[in-house]
Design a protein around this motif. Structure first.
Motif, PDB file in Angstrom:
ATOM      1  N   ALA A 109       0.811  -1.217   0.000  1.00  0.00           N
ATOM      2  CA  ALA A 109       0.000   0.000   0.000  1.00  0.00           C
ATOM      3  C   ALA A 109       0.844   1.267   0.000  1.00  0.00           C
ATOM      4  N   GLY A 110       2.170   1.108  -0.174  1.00  0.00           N
ATOM      5  CA  GLY A 110       3.049   2.263  -0.195  1.00  0.00           C
ATOM      6  C   GLY A 110       3.305   2.880   1.154  1.00  0.00           C
ATOM      7  N   LEU A 111       3.030   2.124   2.238  1.00  0.00           N
ATOM      8  CA  LEU A 111       3.219   2.625   3.596  1.00  0.00           C
ATOM      9  C   LEU A 111       4.074   1.658   4.397  1.00  0.00           C
ATOM     10  N   ALA A 112       4.739   2.177   5.421  1.00  0.00           N
ATOM     11  CA  ALA A 112       5.527   1.347   6.323  1.00  0.00           C
ATOM     12  C   ALA A 112       5.370   1.882   7.733  1.00  0.00           C
ATOM     13  N   CYS A 113       5.801   1.061   8.704  1.00  0.00           N
ATOM     14  CA  CYS A 113       5.784   1.511  10.094  1.00  0.00           C
ATOM     15  C   CYS A 113       6.701   0.640  10.928  1.00  0.00           C
ATOM     16  N   PHE A 114       7.150   1.207  12.036  1.00  0.00           N
ATOM     17  CA  PHE A 114       7.733   0.443  13.140  1.00  0.00           C
ATOM     18  C   PHE A 114       6.589   0.194  14.122  1.00  0.00           C
ATOM     19  N   ALA A 115       6.440  -1.034  14.588  1.00  0.00           N
ATOM     20  CA  ALA A 115       5.345  -1.315  15.520  1.00  0.00           C
ATOM     21  C   ALA A 115       5.798  -2.321  16.566  1.00  0.00           C
ATOM     22  N   ASP A 116       5.069  -2.350  17.653  1.00  0.00           N
ATOM     23  CA  ASP A 116       5.258  -3.363  18.686  1.00  0.00           C
ATOM     24  C   ASP A 116       4.351  -4.549  18.376  1.00  0.00           C
ATOM     25  N   ALA A 117       4.792  -5.755  18.715  1.00  0.00           N
ATOM     26  CA  ALA A 117       4.002  -6.942  18.397  1.00  0.00           C
ATOM     27  C   ALA A 117       2.614  -6.888  19.023  1.00  0.00           C
ATOM     28  N   ALA A 118       2.514  -6.363  20.243  1.00  0.00           N
ATOM     29  CA  ALA A 118       1.208  -6.276  20.894  1.00  0.00           C
ATOM     30  C   ALA A 118       0.318  -5.256  20.196  1.00  0.00           C
ATOM     31  N   GLN A 119       0.885  -4.121  19.825  1.00  0.00           N
ATOM     32  CA  GLN A 119       0.113  -3.109  19.121  1.00  0.00           C
ATOM     33  C   GLN A 119      -0.294  -3.587  17.727  1.00  0.00           C
ATOM     34  N   ALA A 120       0.559  -4.412  17.112  1.00  0.00           N
ATOM     35  CA  ALA A 120       0.210  -4.961  15.801  1.00  0.00           C
ATOM     36  C   ALA A 120      -1.042  -5.827  15.882  1.00  0.00           C
ATOM     37  N   GLN A 121      -1.134  -6.639  16.913  1.00  0.00           N
ATOM     38  CA  GLN A 121      -2.326  -7.466  17.084  1.00  0.00           C
ATOM     39  C   GLN A 121      -3.547  -6.607  17.402  1.00  0.00           C
ATOM     40  N   GLU A 122      -3.331  -5.551  18.175  1.00  0.00           N
ATOM     41  CA  GLU A 122      -4.428  -4.638  18.473  1.00  0.00           C
ATOM     42  C   GLU A 122      -4.920  -3.946  17.201  1.00  0.00           C
ATOM     43  N   PHE A 123      -3.982  -3.577  16.323  1.00  0.00           N
ATOM     44  CA  PHE A 123      -4.365  -2.952  15.058  1.00  0.00           C
ATOM     45  C   PHE A 123      -5.215  -3.914  14.229  1.00  0.00           C
ATOM     46  N   GLN A 124      -4.840  -5.182  14.222  1.00  0.00           N
ATOM     47  CA  GLN A 124      -5.605  -6.146  13.439  1.00  0.00           C
ATOM     48  C   GLN A 124      -7.010  -6.317  13.992  1.00  0.00           C
ATOM     49  N   ARG A 125      -7.161  -6.277  15.321  1.00  0.00           N
ATOM     50  CA  ARG A 125      -8.496  -6.340  15.914  1.00  0.00           C
ATOM     51  C   ARG A 125      -9.314  -5.128  15.493  1.00  0.00           C
ATOM     52  N   PHE A 126      -8.681  -3.967  15.504  1.00  0.00           N
ATOM     53  CA  PHE A 126      -9.365  -2.752  15.075  1.00  0.00           C
ATOM     54  C   PHE A 126      -9.828  -2.872  13.617  1.00  0.00           C
ATOM     55  N   ALA A 127      -8.932  -3.357  12.749  1.00  0.00           N
ATOM     56  CA  ALA A 127      -9.266  -3.461  11.329  1.00  0.00           C
ATOM     57  C   ALA A 127     -10.412  -4.439  11.102  1.00  0.00           C
ATOM     58  N   ARG A 128     -10.397  -5.560  11.814  1.00  0.00           N
ATOM     59  CA  ARG A 128     -11.481  -6.540  11.651  1.00  0.00           C
ATOM     60  C   ARG A 128     -12.811  -5.935  12.073  1.00  0.00           C
ATOM     61  N   ARG A 129     -12.809  -5.256  13.213  1.00  0.00           N
ATOM     62  CA  ARG A 129     -14.055  -4.641  13.682  1.00  0.00           C
ATOM     63  C   ARG A 129     -14.521  -3.562  12.713  1.00  0.00           C
ATOM     64  N   TRP A 130     -13.575  -2.792  12.188  1.00  0.00           N
ATOM     65  CA  TRP A 130     -13.951  -1.710  11.271  1.00  0.00           C
ATOM     66  C   TRP A 130     -14.632  -2.277  10.031  1.00  0.00           C
ATOM     67  N   TYR A 131     -14.064  -3.341   9.484  1.00  0.00           N
ATOM     68  CA  TYR A 131     -14.678  -3.936   8.291  1.00  0.00           C
ATOM     69  C   TYR A 131     -16.026  -4.577   8.599  1.00  0.00           C
ATOM     70  N   GLN A 132     -16.172  -5.139   9.795  1.00  0.00           N
ATOM     71  CA  GLN A 132     -17.470  -5.696  10.181  1.00  0.00           C
ATOM     72  C   GLN A 132     -18.529  -4.605  10.270  1.00  0.00           C
ATOM     73  N   ASP A 133     -18.108  -3.422  10.717  1.00  0.00           N
ATOM     74  CA  ASP A 133     -19.049  -2.314  10.878  1.00  0.00           C
ATOM     75  C   ASP A 133     -19.223  -1.475   9.617  1.00  0.00           C
ATOM     76  N   ASN A 134     -18.375  -1.711   8.628  1.00  0.00           N
ATOM     77  CA  ASN A 134     -18.396  -0.903   7.410  1.00  0.00           C
ATOM     78  C   ASN A 134     -18.336  -1.799   6.182  1.00  0.00           C
ATOM     79  N   GLN A 135     -19.356  -2.614   6.031  1.00  0.00           N
ATOM     80  CA  GLN A 135     -19.404  -3.570   4.931  1.00  0.00           C
ATOM     81  C   GLN A 135     -19.296  -2.846   3.586  1.00  0.00           C
ATOM     82  N   GLY A 136     -18.433  -3.397   2.720  1.00  0.00           N
ATOM     83  CA  GLY A 136     -18.288  -2.857   1.380  1.00  0.00           C
ATOM     84  C   GLY A 136     -17.414  -1.621   1.289  1.00  0.00           C
ATOM     85  N   LYS A 137     -16.831  -1.189   2.396  1.00  0.00           N
ATOM     86  CA  LYS A 137     -15.984  -0.006   2.371  1.00  0.00           C
ATOM     87  C   LYS A 137     -14.510  -0.403   2.445  1.00  0.00           C
ATOM     88  N   ASN A 138     -13.635   0.587   2.193  1.00  0.00           N
ATOM     89  CA  ASN A 138     -12.196   0.387   2.186  1.00  0.00           C
ATOM     90  C   ASN A 138     -11.577   1.190   3.325  1.00  0.00           C
TER      91      ASN A 138
END
Length: 244
Positions: free
Chosen positions: A139-168
């Motif tokens: 996606a043309g982006l990078a980051c430094f992250a902590d392993a725990a925060q990375a998992q938290e980000f994935q939880r956020f992304a899953r919830r966001w897609y569940q709440d925003n069907q068909g969106k990006n």
């Protein structure tokens, strides 16, 4: 007689840069020049990111952070909050770009650098079949992250897609935040935004995203080591300024 193909200077620079990336080591002069302000480079300090465990992750945040495709590093840093800096370059053909990013772990001087190996592997494993030091960017982006925060980000992304069907998640969530970042600090970004200092909604942990040089590709990170062999910084080179 066939006509000779004349390459655009930007294409030549891109190809040279591609061959330059992901080497096992570089002359120390290269590292010292990356984060020294000059006519070609300016140093931009974005702020601090949080690392609750010290297990460091490299990833394209919107494509791979928190998935099996992120790169978790073997060496760990002390848990804490660390400053993120970018080496900003105004190129002749590609406009403003980030030549490198670094995570400053302390104020000690880095005297040498070594490639950051993925979890489970030592430096001696580099080059063995199936052992890769780099992380992928889609996606043309990078980051430094902590392993725990990375998992938290994935939880956020899953919830966001569940709440925003068909969106990006970029177009419908992050694009507006990147645009706000540009409006606040336009002098070191392209229109639309090139970096984002963002807080994870669940914990409030700070995560900093930034564009990766010329965009998609694979990139390796390198540890800076002090006189005693201690970690001082983690650097991701995206572009060799001499080519652009």
């Amino acid at each position: 007689m066939s006509e000779q193909v004349v390459k655009h200077p930007m294409q030549i620079a891109f190809e040279n840069n591609l061959r330059f990336l992901n080497q096992s080591e570089y002359p120390e002069e290269f590292w010292q020049g990356l984060f020294q302000s000059s006519e070609r480079l300016q140093i931009l300090t974005l702020g601090e990111a949080d690392f609750s465990t010290g297990e460091l992750v490299l990833a394209d945040p919107l494509s791979y952070l928190g998935t099996k495709y992120q790169t978790v590093l073997e060496r760990r840093a002390p848990a804490g909050s660390y400053s993120v800096q970018l080496a900003v370059m105004q190129t002749q053909y590609a406009g403003l770009r980030y030549a490198a990013a670094r995570l400053l772990l302390n104020e000690k001087v880095a005297l040498r650098h070594e490639i950051a190996m993925p979890k489970g592997y030592a430096l001696a494993d580099l080059g063995k079949p199936g052992v890769f030091s780099f992380f992928g960017v889609d996606a043309g982006l990078a980051c430094f992250a902590d392993a725990a925060q990375a998992q938290e980000f994935q939880r956020f992304a899953r919830r966001w897609y569940q709440d925003n069907q068909g969106k990006n998640i970029y177009d419908d969530y992050f694009a507006g935040l990147f645009a706000q970042s540009y409006a606040q600090r336009p002098e070191m970004q392209r229109p639309g935004g090139d970096f984002l200092c963002w807080q994870l909604p669940e914990s409030g942990s700070r995560l900093i995203m930034f564009t990766s040089g010329l965009g998609d590709g694979v990139y390796s990170a390198y540890w800076g080591l002090d006189a005693d062999g201690g970690l001082t910084e983690l650097v991701i080179p995206f572009m060799n300024p001499e080519f652009f």
